[in-house]
Design an enzyme around this catalytic site. Structure first.
Site, short mmCIF file in Angstrom:
data_model
loop_
_atom_site.label_atom_id
_atom_site.label_comp_id
_atom_site.label_asym_id
_atom_site.label_seq_id
_atom_site.Cartn_x
_atom_site.Cartn_y
_atom_site.Cartn_z
N GLY A 1 -2.36 0.58 -4.39
CA GLY A 1 -2.55 0.44 -2.96
C GLY A 1 -2.58 1.78 -2.25
N SER B 1 2.54 2.54 -2.65
CA SER B 1 2.64 3.18 -3.95
C SER B 1 1.49 2.73 -4.84
CB SER B 1 3.98 2.83 -4.64
OG SER B 1 4.04 1.44 -4.92
N GLY B 2 1.33 3.39 -5.97
CA GLY B 2 0.39 2.96 -7.00
C GLY B 2 -1.02 2.74 -6.52
N GLY C 1 0.79 -1.23 0.00
CA GLY C 1 0.00 0.00 0.00
C GLY C 1 0.81 1.27 0.00
N TYR D 1 4.20 -14.99 -14.19
CA TYR D 1 3.37 -13.97 -13.56
C TYR D 1 1.89 -14.26 -13.78
CZ TYR D 1 1.35 -9.29 -12.80
OH TYR D 1 0.58 -8.22 -12.38
N SER E 1 -4.79 -9.89 -12.34
CA SER E 1 -4.23 -9.20 -13.50
C SER E 1 -4.88 -9.73 -14.76
CB SER E 1 -2.71 -9.42 -13.59
OG SER E 1 -2.21 -8.99 -14.85
#
Length: 248
Positions: A19, A16-17, A14, A150, A137
């Site tokens: 979060g 960056s970005g 949480g 991924y 994703s």
């Protein structure tokens, strides 16, 4: 605003970005928020952006001892809480012939193993009627070259959302997932250090998205909060936030 007054939230990844954007919206709405991250710089930056009301904790989402320690910290800070947003994740784009055991393990430890044990350790602290939201994703439904490990790890998260939704039903805890497409979080620049290559990838990805642009972290945050607090008759679902890329 007091939309989230008295709500207590834990955001894994949480600082960056997506979060961080979610944490900001929650705090603007009156929630108490604990966010985790790994890098010293990210932790310090998040602390400044979120202010004194946030609890910013150094915790490696891949480490089971760190997850155990985090559960103890959450118990101390909140006792119980309402939303667990499992957002930590990262891609190392690698073609088939370049995938090493180390890359494989990194992708699964961060994107699948860590999230599973995070829910295992923290679910007992979630209030009845609370929620878990995973970040999956578009890579778990699209065959994107270079994203084998991924995408597979994120597909595991999609499975967790279904199975854990069933397991946590007796406690009325809903489990869902938000599935981002290309989002302008800065992670592309980290994944592809070469600026020209990153710019070309951005143009290429935007061209494939029906809406012809990258999404924003704030758009993901809105979807997360919808699943967490408004979608009260929804569990085990995955909500695509990808400009239509996985749908049309």
């Amino acid at each position: 605003m007091d939309q989230y007054q008295n709500k207590k939230v834990v955001i894994i990844g949480g600082t960056s970005g997506m979060g961080l954007a979610t944490a900001k919206k929650l705090m603007d709405g009156g929630a108490r928020v604990l966010v985790t991250g790994r890098s010293k710089g990210g932790l310090e930056s998040a602390g400044k952006e979120l202010g004194a009301g946030a609890i910013v904790v150094s915790s490696d989402a891949r480490s089971l001892p760190d997850i155990d320690a985090l559960a103890s910290r959450v118990k101390t800070e909140f006792d119980t809480f309402d939303l667990l947003f499992v957002n930590a994740g990262f891609s190392i784009p690698t073609p088939l012939e370049g995938v090493t055991e180390a890359i494989y393990d990194e992708m699964f430890n961060l994107n699948a193993k860590g999230p599973f044990f995070t829910v295992q350790k923290l679910a007992p602290l979630i209030n009845r009627g609370g929620a878990v939201v995973f970040t999956t994703s578009i890579a778990n439904v699209k065959g994107l070259p270079g994203q084998a490990t991924y995408g597979a790890a994120k597909a595991a998260l999609r499975s967790y959302a279904r199975v854990l939704a069933a397991e946590l039903l007796p406690r009325e805890i809903r489990v869902n997932a938000v599935s981002p497409g290309p989002i302008d979080t800065g992670i592309l620049d980290k994944a592809i250090p070469d600026k020209d290559a990153a710019a070309k990838m951005r143009v290429h990805a935007s061209a494939m998205v029906p809406m012809k642009r990258f999404g924003t972290s704030e758009e993901i945050a809105k979807a997360v909060l919808f699943l967490a607090f408004d979608a009260t008759f929804t569990t085990g679902a995955e909500l695509p936030v990808d400009g239509g890329w996985s749908q049309i």
